[in-house]
Scaffold this active site. Structure first.
Site, PDB file in Angstrom:
ATOM      1  N   LYS A 196       0.795  -1.237   0.000  1.00  0.00           N
ATOM      2  CA  LYS A 196       0.000   0.000   0.000  1.00  0.00           C
ATOM      3  C   LYS A 196       0.826   1.285   0.000  1.00  0.00           C
ATOM      4  O   LYS A 196       0.346   2.351   0.405  1.00  0.00           O
ATOM      5  CB  LYS A 196      -0.998   0.042   1.188  1.00  0.00           C
ATOM      6  CG  LYS A 196      -1.811  -1.183   1.438  1.00  0.00           C
ATOM      7  CD  LYS A 196      -2.286  -1.884   0.218  1.00  0.00           C
ATOM      8  CE  LYS A 196      -3.357  -1.158  -0.557  1.00  0.00           C
ATOM      9  NZ  LYS A 196      -3.694  -1.914  -1.810  1.00  0.00           N
ATOM     10  N   HIS A 241       6.855  -7.400  -2.387  1.00  0.00           N
ATOM     11  CA  HIS A 241       6.678  -6.717  -1.100  1.00  0.00           C
ATOM     12  C   HIS A 241       7.672  -7.269  -0.079  1.00  0.00           C
ATOM     13  O   HIS A 241       7.557  -6.993   1.120  1.00  0.00           O
ATOM     14  CB  HIS A 241       5.264  -6.933  -0.553  1.00  0.00           C
ATOM     15  CG  HIS A 241       4.189  -6.181  -1.277  1.00  0.00           C
ATOM     16  ND1 HIS A 241       4.333  -4.878  -1.693  1.00  0.00           N
ATOM     17  CD2 HIS A 241       2.924  -6.551  -1.634  1.00  0.00           C
ATOM     18  CE1 HIS A 241       3.210  -4.479  -2.286  1.00  0.00           C
ATOM     19  NE2 HIS A 241       2.349  -5.477  -2.268  1.00  0.00           N
ATOM     20  N   SER A 292      -4.354   2.831   4.748  1.00  0.00           N
ATOM     21  CA  SER A 292      -4.607   2.213   3.445  1.00  0.00           C
ATOM     22  C   SER A 292      -4.607   0.683   3.562  1.00  0.00           C
ATOM     23  O   SER A 292      -5.458  -0.007   2.989  1.00  0.00           O
ATOM     24  CB  SER A 292      -3.528   2.673   2.449  1.00  0.00           C
ATOM     25  OG  SER A 292      -3.747   2.105   1.190  1.00  0.00           O
TER      26      SER A 292
HETATM   27  S1  PPS Z   1      -0.615  -2.971  -3.230  1.00  0.00           S
HETATM   28  O1  PPS Z   1      -1.851  -3.763  -3.021  1.00  0.00           O
HETATM   29  O2  PPS Z   1       0.334  -3.137  -2.122  1.00  0.00           O
HETATM   30  O3  PPS Z   1      -0.003  -3.207  -4.523  1.00  0.00           O
HETATM   31  O4  PPS Z   1      -1.128  -1.454  -3.175  1.00  0.00           O
HETATM   32  P1  PPS Z   1      -0.304  -0.177  -3.665  1.00  0.00           P
HETATM   33  O5  PPS Z   1      -0.491  -0.005  -5.102  1.00  0.00           O
HETATM   34  O6  PPS Z   1       1.067  -0.215  -3.108  1.00  0.00           O
HETATM   35  O7  PPS Z   1      -1.037   0.992  -2.873  1.00  0.00           O
HETATM   36  C1  PPS Z   1      -2.367   1.375  -3.084  1.00  0.00           C
HETATM   37  C2  PPS Z   1      -2.496   2.805  -2.583  1.00  0.00           C
HETATM   38  O8  PPS Z   1      -1.873   3.679  -3.541  1.00  0.00           O
HETATM   39  C3  PPS Z   1      -2.829   4.616  -3.998  1.00  0.00           C
HETATM   40  N1  PPS Z   1      -2.587   4.995  -5.371  1.00  0.00           N
HETATM   41  C4  PPS Z   1      -2.431   6.282  -5.761  1.00  0.00           C
HETATM   42  N2  PPS Z   1      -2.393   7.422  -5.038  1.00  0.00           N
HETATM   43  C5  PPS Z   1      -2.259   8.577  -5.735  1.00  0.00           C
HETATM   44  N3  PPS Z   1      -2.155   8.638  -7.082  1.00  0.00           N
HETATM   45  C6  PPS Z   1      -2.172   7.510  -7.839  1.00  0.00           C
HETATM   46  N4  PPS Z   1      -2.080   7.583  -9.150  1.00  0.00           N
HETATM   47  C7  PPS Z   1      -2.303   6.251  -7.156  1.00  0.00           C
HETATM   48  N5  PPS Z   1      -2.365   4.958  -7.572  1.00  0.00           N
HETATM   49  C8  PPS Z   1      -2.532   4.210  -6.468  1.00  0.00           C
HETATM   50  C9  PPS Z   1      -4.156   3.876  -3.813  1.00  0.00           C
HETATM   51  O9  PPS Z   1      -5.240   4.760  -3.888  1.00  0.00           O
HETATM   52  C10 PPS Z   1      -3.923   3.257  -2.442  1.00  0.00           C
HETATM   53  O10 PPS Z   1      -3.918   4.249  -1.412  1.00  0.00           O
HETATM   54  P2  PPS Z   1      -5.226   4.678  -0.555  1.00  0.00           P
HETATM   55  O11 PPS Z   1      -4.703   5.623   0.495  1.00  0.00           O
HETATM   56  O12 PPS Z   1      -5.795   3.449   0.033  1.00  0.00           O
HETATM   57  O13 PPS Z   1      -6.142   5.377  -1.514  1.00  0.00           O
END
Ligand code: PPS
Length: 306
Positions: A58, A120, A150
């Site tokens: 996340k 991860h 998150s």
């Molecule tokens: S995972 O399941 O571990 O692969 O998830 P990961 O992609 O690492 O994290 C998901 C969070 O990243 C946010 N996210 C973004 N934030 C801002 N801009 C963009 N473009 C973007 N893409 C992914 C996503 O919304 C999750 O965060 P939260 O706070 O839950 O919204």
């Protein structure tokens, strides 16, 4: 005409009946989905041109995966962008769910050069061939408070994760490091130490990406030795903004049935400072105390607001 989405065989019918148990594996809390294929993960053969995207869950994995995918393959055949979900383009190395190809199989079958691979794993568990081959690594870290929030919402909606129970219980678990992939504190600081000695590693922050995506895309290009025209970089920067990725079926994970978007979407808020909506004053004070102790030996610094 609707585009046919390319999925792994078995993916669309994949339903999990119960949530997995957490257990200690090499000193790290894990579920069997990330240890069942361990021999193959451990012995995975990396290549010098592989790019490993490493994160604590996340922290912005999907965001950076998509940026890299567009930087390398954005001008290739449109089918890649229109019909292949990001989790197929960038295999999750240690993931192994019965009935669908494992991360190592998907990575071995990638026809691209470079291969983009997601993990991860904490730094000490990364397959040694990545170090031997001197592969490039992009690490992304996110401040602990937003990361915890998150992760909590993700665990609520993802049936392949242990049940998080209520927020307060979850937060205690997070502070104890009893989450899948272990303590956030050791993950971000372990990778930070590695960056001091392994020159093919770039350490990025989610907060910097939110603050100025274009600047971070440029930083990535210079790390990767890519010279992409400014106009194209701007187009990519626009295409990877939160709203665009949330609308995009290839990046919003809506094609994965183990996730219940009625509980919480994968692309949830994408903000810095959202933790303030969930932490109580008392939880915040306790968290700060624990943080000071756990992070006392590292120089890595995070921003919890921008
Ligand atoms: S995972 O399941 O571990 O692969 O998830 P990961 O992609 O690492 O994290 C998901 C969070 O990243 C946010 N996210 C973004 N934030 C801002 N801009 C963009 N473009 C973007 N893409 C992914 C996503 O919304 C999750 O965060 P939260 O706070 O839950 O919204």
């Amino acid at each position: 005409m609707e585009t046919k989405i390319m999925e792994t065989p078995g993916m669309s019918s994949m339903k999990l009946t119960s949530r997995p148990e957490l257990f200690a594996f090499e000193g790290i809390s894990m579920t069997h989905y990330f240890t069942d294929n361990w021999e193959k993960v451990k012995n995975f053969q990396a290549r010098p041109d592989d790019i490993l995207i490493a994160t604590y869950p996340k922290a912005g994995t999907t965001w950076v995966s998509y940026i890299l995918d567009l930087l390398y393959f954005g001008n290739d055949a449109p089918e890649r962008q229109n019909s292949q979900p990001i989790y197929m383009r960038v295999p999750f190395l240690e993931c192994c769910i019965q009935g669908i190809p494992s991360g190592t199989e998907l990575a071995d079958d990638l026809p691209t050069s470079p291969r983009l691979i997601k993990t991860h794993l904490p730094v000490q568990l990364v397959p040694k061939s990545f170090w031997e081959q001197n592969s490039k690594i992009v690490y992304v870290a996110r401040n602990a408070k937003d990361n915890a929030v998150s992760y909590f919402h993700f665990d609520r909606m993802n049936m392949a994760q242990p049940e998080p129970r209520d927020w307060n219980t979850y937060l205690q678990t997070f502070m104890e490091g009893k989450n899948v992939f272990g303590p956030w504190y050791d993950h971000v600081s372990g990778w930070w130490e590695k960056e001091q000695t392994y020159s093919n590693l770039i350490y990025m922050f989610y907060e910097d990406l939110v603050e100025d995506t274009g600047r971070e895309v440029e930083r990535l290009c210079s790390f990767l030795g890519l010279s992409i025209p400014a106009e194209q970089r701007e187009k990519i920067t626009k295409g990877v903004q939160f709203d665009a990725m949330k609308q995009n079926k290839m990046t919003n994970y809506s094609t994965l049935p183990v996730m219940d978007f009625k509980i919480s979407p994968f692309m949830r808020k994408g903000k810095v400072g959202d933790w303030k909506n969930l932490f109580t004053v008392a939880q915040n004070e306790q968290f700060d105390e624990v943080y000071k102790v756990k992070m006392k030996n590292t120089t890595v610094k995070f921003r919890t607001e921008i």
